[in-house]
Design an enzyme around this catalytic site. Structure first.
Site, PDB file in Angstrom:
ATOM      1  N   HIS A 176      88.657  66.931 110.709  1.00  0.00           N
ATOM      2  CA  HIS A 176      88.343  66.514 109.322  1.00  0.00           C
ATOM      3  C   HIS A 176      87.811  67.698 108.504  1.00  0.00           C
ATOM      4  O   HIS A 176      87.034  67.484 107.574  1.00  0.00           O
ATOM      5  CB  HIS A 176      87.310  65.370 109.291  1.00  0.00           C
ATOM      6  CG  HIS A 176      87.608  64.245 110.221  1.00  0.00           C
ATOM      7  ND1 HIS A 176      88.343  63.131 109.846  1.00  0.00           N
ATOM      8  CD2 HIS A 176      87.298  64.058 111.533  1.00  0.00           C
ATOM      9  CE1 HIS A 176      88.452  62.305 110.883  1.00  0.00           C
ATOM     10  NE2 HIS A 176      87.831  62.847 111.920  1.00  0.00           N
ATOM     11  N   SER A 297      96.527  90.539  91.702  1.00  0.00           N
ATOM     12  CA  SER A 297      96.539  89.829  90.433  1.00  0.00           C
ATOM     13  C   SER A 297      96.788  90.836  89.314  1.00  0.00           C
ATOM     14  O   SER A 297      96.288  91.962  89.359  1.00  0.00           O
ATOM     15  CB  SER A 297      95.194  89.131  90.224  1.00  0.00           C
ATOM     16  OG  SER A 297      94.975  88.882  88.849  1.00  0.00           O
ATOM     17  N   LYS A 303      91.540  91.022  93.377  1.00  0.00           N
ATOM     18  CA  LYS A 303      92.258  89.989  94.126  1.00  0.00           C
ATOM     19  C   LYS A 303      93.221  90.538  95.176  1.00  0.00           C
ATOM     20  O   LYS A 303      93.907  91.529  94.956  1.00  0.00           O
ATOM     21  CB  LYS A 303      93.071  89.088  93.177  1.00  0.00           C
ATOM     22  CG  LYS A 303      92.238  88.204  92.283  1.00  0.00           C
ATOM     23  CD  LYS A 303      91.365  87.210  93.037  1.00  0.00           C
ATOM     24  CE  LYS A 303      92.132  86.089  93.694  1.00  0.00           C
ATOM     25  NZ  LYS A 303      92.747  85.197  92.696  1.00  0.00           N
ATOM     26  N   GLU A 310     101.316  81.126 101.093  1.00  0.00           N
ATOM     27  CA  GLU A 310     101.504  80.110 100.044  1.00  0.00           C
ATOM     28  C   GLU A 310     102.981  79.822  99.820  1.00  0.00           C
ATOM     29  O   GLU A 310     103.397  78.675  99.621  1.00  0.00           O
ATOM     30  CB  GLU A 310     100.854  80.580  98.744  1.00  0.00           C
ATOM     31  CG  GLU A 310      99.341  80.618  98.830  1.00  0.00           C
ATOM     32  CD  GLU A 310      98.736  81.318  97.616  1.00  0.00           C
ATOM     33  OE1 GLU A 310      98.140  80.621  96.792  1.00  0.00           O
ATOM     34  OE2 GLU A 310      98.881  82.551  97.492  1.00  0.00           O
TER      35      GLU A 310
END
Ligand code: ARG
Length: 483
Positions: A176, A297, A303, A310
């Protein structure tokens, strides 16, 4: 034997103005928009090597039944070689010569006629594009499955070598998404390797269902020239022939099985991706993203984004979509060949290319990802992760498990009230709650002890994980293990 068979007349076709595969009973040309709409050459040209292989096998099989002379077989095979070489080396020719080809079957026949004259029209004796496309597509799926299998094995080996290199590093196991019990990082990596191992089995299942040759099924009813179906199948590397001609031209179960296998791989890749996206976040900081597989970025200079993961996670939608697309195409089709079946190829080709790339990128990323052992250790050292060990300790002292669970819960609550770590409560205080606590309790309260206790096969103890690595390496097909 003569060089030309006696029936070499070809009168009707030589009178024809176009070079279509059909049209004798038509008076008017197709609407231009519809004509473009129904063509499949733009994508089914990918089947050309298989189409040519089937043509070779068919040409050979036409000789013993008296359709081709030995010389005609020879000429046809030589022409097929030439067409194959030209198609490989001259993409401009495929473009221009294929501009008016309806599909890959038409293209090769057109090229044969160009090479051989009317002899080129004889190869299609007793056969239909319905069986050809089913056969080509099966051969494609068999090769595609073996290509993906190689990619999958490379990924499994990358996971295995990280698991070996990192053996002993603990992490906080979660359920969880909540800290649960300590596990080894290697155990986590092996969990993914096992899932991909099941995908190897699914690929084999798909390849097995593709392994039956439809040639000789005709358009739907079978072959009227007594073609030796087993010989054609053998020649093409199939281990058997399909059992029913009507089923053979309708059946795309092999493509469904393959898309299911690809969807399974993509789903497992997506789960792996999700884990690494989380682990790369500042909150976890378990991993150091490799520059080679990350992007920056355009606005925020600090970044480094886990785009490889992804995109793998994102592309999974397309793969599942391909499976659902074919299931939906097949739903409601009557038995036999229907033109709807032409819609089977594009989604599968695209899923093939995507999964192949996804596997290669995931393998590269796994090989180059760094691990923050300090962060993994720190998370594993959360005392809450040892609560189950305390309950198990009490069980070993004779306390029924439910009672032990409740007692430890009370200890955790008391520690919370005192704003202390529960492992800091003195033994005397624990003994007030249960006389089962003894001086040996301290030995239970370590990550190492917790890990060591899970020495069951499949558990997370170092020795169990070492055995699991060896067992998995042993189970994998041998030829890829060198990679
Ligand atoms: N292009 C077709 C397909 O992909 C080949 C079979 C066409 N058969 C036919 N009878 N129109 O399914």
């Amino acid at each position: 034997m003569s060089t030309e068979s006696p029936a070499q007349t070809a009168t009707t076709m030589t009178e024809r103005k176009d070079n279509k595969l059909w049209g004798g009973r038509f008076e008017r040309a197709p609407d231009a928009r519809f004509d473009a709409f129904q063509r499949s050459f733009a994508f089914d040209r990918r089947l050309m090597p298989y189409e040519i292989a089937v043509d070779r096998a068919w040409a050979k099989a036409l000789e013993p039944i008296g359709i081709f002379t030995t010389a005609e077989v020879k000429r046809t095979l030589a022409a097929l070689d030439k067409i194959e070489q030209r198609a490989q080396s001259d993409p401009a020719w495929v473009e221009s010569f294929g501009a008016d080809a309806e599909d890959v079957h038409h293209f090769v026949e057109k090229a044969l006629v160009e090479e051989l004259g009317p002899l080129g029209w004889k190869l299609h004796t007793g056969r239909s594009r319905n069986e050809l496309v089913a056969t080509d597509f099966r051969l494609f799926v068999i090769d595609a499955a073996s290509q993906i299998n190689r990619g999958l094995l490379a990924l499994i080996h990358a996971l295995l070598s990280q698991a070996k290199a990192k053996l002993g590093v603990p992490m906080a196991g979660m359920t969880h998404m909540q800290h649960a019990q300590p596990i080894l990082l290697s155990h986590f990596l092996l969990a993914h390797a096992e899932a991909f191992g099941r995908d190897v089995t699914h690929l084999q299942t798909a390849a097995t269902s593709a392994d039956a040759c439809p040639m000789g099924s005709g358009a739907l009813a079978g072959n009227s020239f007594g073609i030796d179906r087993a010989a054609v199948a053998r020649d093409l590397g199939f281990s058997k022939i399909t059992a029913n001609s009507l089923d053979a031209v309708s059946d795309r179960d092999f493509a469904l099985d393959y898309l299911f296998a690809l969807s399974g791989i993509a789903t497992h890749l997506s789960r792996l991706a999700e884990d690494f996206v989380l682990f790369a976040s500042q909150e976890f900081s378990y991993v150091i993203l490799p520059d080679e597989y990350s992007t920056g970025s355009s606005l925020m200079p600090q970044k480094k984004n886990p785009d490889c993961w992804e995109l793998i996670r994102g592309k999974t939608g397309r793969i599942t979509g391909a499976l659902v697309s074919l299931l939906t195409t097949l739903k409601g089709l009557p038995t036999s060949y229907q033109r709807d079946l032409q819609e089977d190829k594009e989604a599968l080709f695209s899923a093939q290319d995507q999964v192949s790339d996804m596997l290669a990128v995931a393998t590269g990323a796994i090989k180059t990802t760094g691990y923050r052992d300090d962060r993994l250790h720190a998370a594993a050292s959360n005392p809450a992760l040892l609560a189950t060990e305390a309950a198990d300790y009490l069980v070993r002292k004779g306390v029924p498990f439910r009672q032990a669970h409740d007692l430890v819960g009370k200890i955790l609550k008391e520690a919370e009230r005192q704003q202390k770590l529960w492992t800091e409560l003195p033994l005397a205080e624990l003994q007030k709650l249960s006389s089962a606590f003894g001086t040996d309790f301290a030995a239970v309260l370590s990550v190492d002890a917790a890990l060591a206790s899970k020495k069951v096969p499949g558990g997370t103890a170092v020795e169990s994980v070492r055995a699991a690595i060896a067992e998995l390496e042993n189970r994998l097909p041998k030829e890829a293990s060198a990679k």
